[in-house]
Enzyme design. Structure first.
Site, PDB file in Angstrom:
ATOM      1  N   LEU A 135       0.838  -1.197   0.000  1.00  0.00           N
ATOM      2  CA  LEU A 135       0.000   0.000   0.000  1.00  0.00           C
ATOM      3  C   LEU A 135       0.875   1.249   0.000  1.00  0.00           C
ATOM      4  O   LEU A 135       1.634   1.483   0.928  1.00  0.00           O
ATOM      5  CB  LEU A 135      -0.914   0.014   1.233  1.00  0.00           C
ATOM      6  N   ALA A 152      -0.449   4.430  -1.603  1.00  0.00           N
ATOM      7  CA  ALA A 152      -1.239   5.469  -2.282  1.00  0.00           C
ATOM      8  C   ALA A 152      -1.420   6.720  -1.432  1.00  0.00           C
ATOM      9  O   ALA A 152      -1.812   7.769  -1.941  1.00  0.00           O
ATOM     10  CB  ALA A 152      -2.607   4.905  -2.658  1.00  0.00           C
ATOM     11  N   ARG A 178       1.873  13.711   7.183  1.00  0.00           N
ATOM     12  CA  ARG A 178       2.780  14.032   8.287  1.00  0.00           C
ATOM     13  C   ARG A 178       4.230  14.239   7.834  1.00  0.00           C
ATOM     14  O   ARG A 178       5.050  14.769   8.571  1.00  0.00           O
ATOM     15  CB  ARG A 178       2.703  12.921   9.362  1.00  0.00           C
ATOM     16  N   LYS A 202       5.086  10.027   0.092  1.00  0.00           N
ATOM     17  CA  LYS A 202       5.832   9.510   1.251  1.00  0.00           C
ATOM     18  C   LYS A 202       6.693   8.297   0.912  1.00  0.00           C
ATOM     19  O   LYS A 202       7.872   8.238   1.292  1.00  0.00           O
ATOM     20  CB  LYS A 202       4.861   9.146   2.377  1.00  0.00           C
ATOM     21  N   GLY A 241      -8.623   5.129   2.741  1.00  0.00           N
ATOM     22  CA  GLY A 241      -8.166   4.249   3.815  1.00  0.00           C
ATOM     23  C   GLY A 241      -7.465   2.999   3.298  1.00  0.00           C
ATOM     24  O   GLY A 241      -7.529   2.669   2.110  1.00  0.00           O
ATOM     25  N   GLY A 250      -1.679   1.134  15.440  1.00  0.00           N
ATOM     26  CA  GLY A 250      -2.917   0.459  15.793  1.00  0.00           C
ATOM     27  C   GLY A 250      -2.587  -0.549  16.888  1.00  0.00           C
ATOM     28  O   GLY A 250      -1.542  -1.198  16.829  1.00  0.00           O
TER      29      GLY A 250
HETATM   30  C1  UD1 Z   1      -1.468   1.907   9.598  1.00  0.00           C
HETATM   31  C2  UD1 Z   1      -2.449   0.955  10.332  1.00  0.00           C
HETATM   32  C3  UD1 Z   1      -1.991   0.821  11.789  1.00  0.00           C
HETATM   33  C4  UD1 Z   1      -0.576   0.292  11.822  1.00  0.00           C
HETATM   34  C5  UD1 Z   1       0.387   1.149  10.986  1.00  0.00           C
HETATM   35  C6  UD1 Z   1       1.710   0.399  10.816  1.00  0.00           C
HETATM   36  C7  UD1 Z   1      -4.666   1.154   9.314  1.00  0.00           C
HETATM   37  C8  UD1 Z   1      -6.017   1.764   9.419  1.00  0.00           C
HETATM   38  N1  UD1 Z   1      -3.778   1.474  10.258  1.00  0.00           N
HETATM   39  O1  UD1 Z   1      -1.522   3.152  10.237  1.00  0.00           O
HETATM   40  O2  UD1 Z   1      -2.867  -0.084  12.489  1.00  0.00           O
HETATM   41  O3  UD1 Z   1      -0.135   0.230  13.183  1.00  0.00           O
HETATM   42  O4  UD1 Z   1      -0.146   1.360   9.649  1.00  0.00           O
HETATM   43  O5  UD1 Z   1       2.682   1.212  10.240  1.00  0.00           O
HETATM   44  O6  UD1 Z   1      -4.442   0.360   8.418  1.00  0.00           O
HETATM   45  N2  UD1 Z   1      -2.415   4.012   2.227  1.00  0.00           N
HETATM   46  C9  UD1 Z   1      -3.009   3.836   0.994  1.00  0.00           C
HETATM   47  N3  UD1 Z   1      -4.261   4.342   0.785  1.00  0.00           N
HETATM   48  C10 UD1 Z   1      -4.966   4.974   1.763  1.00  0.00           C
HETATM   49  C11 UD1 Z   1      -4.341   5.154   3.011  1.00  0.00           C
HETATM   50  C12 UD1 Z   1      -3.070   4.659   3.215  1.00  0.00           C
HETATM   51  O7  UD1 Z   1      -2.416   3.241   0.097  1.00  0.00           O
HETATM   52  O8  UD1 Z   1      -6.093   5.394   1.488  1.00  0.00           O
HETATM   53  C13 UD1 Z   1      -1.045   3.505   2.417  1.00  0.00           C
HETATM   54  C14 UD1 Z   1      -0.051   4.588   2.786  1.00  0.00           C
HETATM   55  O9  UD1 Z   1       0.574   5.110   1.621  1.00  0.00           O
HETATM   56  C15 UD1 Z   1       0.923   3.866   3.694  1.00  0.00           C
HETATM   57  C16 UD1 Z   1       0.113   2.725   4.264  1.00  0.00           C
HETATM   58  O10 UD1 Z   1      -1.054   2.594   3.489  1.00  0.00           O
HETATM   59  O11 UD1 Z   1       2.026   3.338   2.989  1.00  0.00           O
HETATM   60  C17 UD1 Z   1      -0.273   2.975   5.721  1.00  0.00           C
HETATM   61  O12 UD1 Z   1      -0.969   4.220   5.790  1.00  0.00           O
HETATM   62  P1  UD1 Z   1      -0.672   5.263   6.942  1.00  0.00           P
HETATM   63  O13 UD1 Z   1      -1.507   6.442   6.710  1.00  0.00           O
HETATM   64  O14 UD1 Z   1       0.769   5.419   7.122  1.00  0.00           O
HETATM   65  O15 UD1 Z   1      -1.292   4.469   8.168  1.00  0.00           O
HETATM   66  P2  UD1 Z   1      -0.818   4.502   9.676  1.00  0.00           P
HETATM   67  O16 UD1 Z   1      -1.464   5.639  10.349  1.00  0.00           O
HETATM   68  O17 UD1 Z   1       0.640   4.391   9.768  1.00  0.00           O
HETATM   69 MG    MG Z   2       2.174   4.602   8.447  1.00  0.00          MG
END
Ligand code: UD1
Ligand code: MG
Length: 460
Positions: A11, A13, A18, A25, A80, A139
């Site tokens: 993932l 996207a 931050r 990122k 998400g 999480g």
């Molecule tokens: C997420 C987890 C959290 C975990 C942490 C580990 C969820 C809801 N939370 O939180 O439980 O402890 O990762 O590092 O899953 N992304 C997408 N599309 C989206 C949103 C995010 O592709 O719509 C990707 C981001 O680019 C990133 C990854 O998913 O690489 C995680 O997203 P991020 O926003 O960093 O989640 P955390 O708050 O770190």
């Molecule tokens: Mg993260």
């Protein structure tokens, strides 16, 4: 590792708000490599059949940076982590076998860890969990025995839940069909209004399919990079791991705290890396070479027993026993054969220098071929560019190029020839010949003395 097909989903996207950055990122670099590439390459090295990266924010730049070694799926709107996986599955169609999901912002997950995680997978879903002294920001995973029953995000957690020290590392191994089923049940009724992938854990658990918690005793490996402080932390951890791997394999690193080596760099035994040295990309250093202080090499191959200090190089090949520096710049498509010497303020570009060539001082060599044992005098310039096109300078073996020679390309100098110091050479010099391309000196007896007298008389 299961026998059926294993598909990797990464993932990447999210915007990474931050990070406060225009760069997506997951393209921020750890030890010189975009984070998401580290994750993808480690997945592949662990035996995953195919990797699909979910892109969205800054997707074009991500794809153009990473190239066609991976597949991509688009998540146009970032709703998400669960929504990201939904988008990927919608694009991929039916995924057979196991899907292993990881985040593109967890760059420290090693090949070894991926292997262990895949081996540990059983049932419909396995979750990677880090047991941390302080799990703030992650999480929190409710763990019962060796099972995970639920994940609650930091922003949704109660005061009691915030005390939980089991953190979700964002890695899941899931049966493809079960994943598809679980994704349909996701809702966005949470603090962030997002479709959380984490909710698949409680879905499986509540529908009687236990989720295995794969708890790590090495929490650093699961570090998620959400801001630049964590980026620096990830860099420091990976850099230390890389340096230690080389030291254990017989490389001396004089000051690990000022040595920056990329994950794919290879260094032979008994080589010594001096402080302030950067070795990047696909750089290879042979055995018994001494590199640094203050060197920066990218995608360069260096042979055995070289001594290179205070110099730069990229996309070039350096043979055995070469001595380079201080302040040399070895540019792309350059080949230096064994025993070549480059001294201070020497730049070599798209040139082939055969065995034993010496270019010791203040020189530019571009688009040239120089034969064995030729000596290039101080201040020599190959004029390879006429303002419109580049041309080649061909210099034979055992040639003596006098100091401050200007070699105007295209030009050829035969074996054993010489150029007189200060010459502008525009025509071919045949083997054994000499090229004089300068005005003849005129010497006038007493001239300086008379001038001095005149000057002194005037000022009296
Ligand atoms: C997420 C987890 C959290 C975990 C942490 C580990 C969820 C809801 N939370 O939180 O439980 O402890 O990762 O590092 O899953 N992304 C997408 N599309 C989206 C949103 C995010 O592709 O719509 C990707 C981001 O680019 C990133 C990854 O998913 O690489 C995680 O997203 P991020 O926003 O960093 O989640 P955390 O708050 O770190
Ligand atoms: Mg993260």
């Amino acid at each position: 590792m299961p026998n059926a097909t294993t598909t990797g989903l990464i993932l990447a996207a999210g915007k990474g708000t931050r990070m406060k950055s225009d760069l997506p990122k997951c393209l921020h670099r750890v030890c010189g490599v975009p984070m998401v590439k580290l994750v993808a390459d480690n997945m592949i090295a662990a035996g995953v059949d195919e990797v699909i990266i979910v892109v969205g924010h800054g997707g074009e730049s991500l794809i153009s940076e990473l190239g066609d070694s991976y597949k991509y799926a688009w998540q146009h709107e970032q709703l998400g982590t669960g929504h990201a996986v939904q988008c990927a599955l919608a694009e991929l169609g039916d995924v057979e076998g196991t899907v292993v999901i990881a985040c593109g912002d967890t760059p420290l997950i090693s090949t070894e860890y991926f292997k262990q995680f895949l081996d540990a997978h059983s049932g419909v879903c396995t979750l990677s969990v880090a047991h941390l002294a302080d799990a703030s920001g992650y999480g929190r995973v409710v763990v019962e025995g060796d099972k995970a029953t639920r994940i609650v995000e930091q922003k949704d957690a109660s005061a009691d839940e915030k005390q939980i020290r089991h953190a979700n590392a964002g890695m899941y191994c899931v049966d493809g069909a079960a994943l598809r089923e679980a994704l349909k049940t996701l809702k966005s009724d949470n603090a962030q209004g997002e479709y959380y992938l984490t909710d698949i854990v409680s879905y499986f658990s509540e529908s009687g399919r236990a989720v295995t918690a794969f708890v790590s005793d090495d929490p650093a490996i699961l570090l998620g990079v959400n801001d630049r402080v964590q980026l620096a932390e990830a860099n420091a951890i990976l850099r230390k791991q890389i340096n230690e791997r080389h030291m254990r394999a017989g490389v001396t690193i004089v000051d690990p705290s000022s040595t920056y080596i990329g994950p794919d760099v290879k260094i032979g035994q008994d080589s010594i890396i001096e402080p302030n040295t950067y070795l990047e990309g696909s750089t290879r250093i042979g055995k018994g070479s001494r590199i640094g202080p203050n060197c920066k090499f990218t995608d360069i191959e260096v042979g055995d027993d070289c001594y290179i200090f205070l110099s730069h190089g990229y996309e070039a090949k350096i043979g055995n026993g070469c001595r380079i520096g201080p302040f040399a710049n070895v540019r792309p498509k350059t080949v230096l054969e064994d025993g070549v010497r480059l001294g201070n303020f020497v730049e070599v570009n798209r040139s082939h220098l055969h065995e034993g060539v010496k270019v010791n001082h203040l020189t530019y060599i571009g688009d040239s071929e120089i034969g064995e044992e030729t000596n290039i005098g101080a201040g020599t310039i190959t004029c390879n560019f006429d303002g419109y096109k580049k041309s080649r300078t061909m210099i034979g073996k055992n040639v003596f190029v006098g100091s401050n020679s200007t070699l105007v390309a295209p030009v050829t100098i035969g074996d054993g020839a010489l150029t007189a110091a200060g010459s502008v050479i525009t025509d071919e010099i045949p083997a054994g010949g000499a090229g004089f391309g300068r005005a003849r000196q005129v010497t006038k007896d007493g001239w300086a003395e008379r001038r001095r007298q005149q000057h002194e008389n005037k000022s009296e």
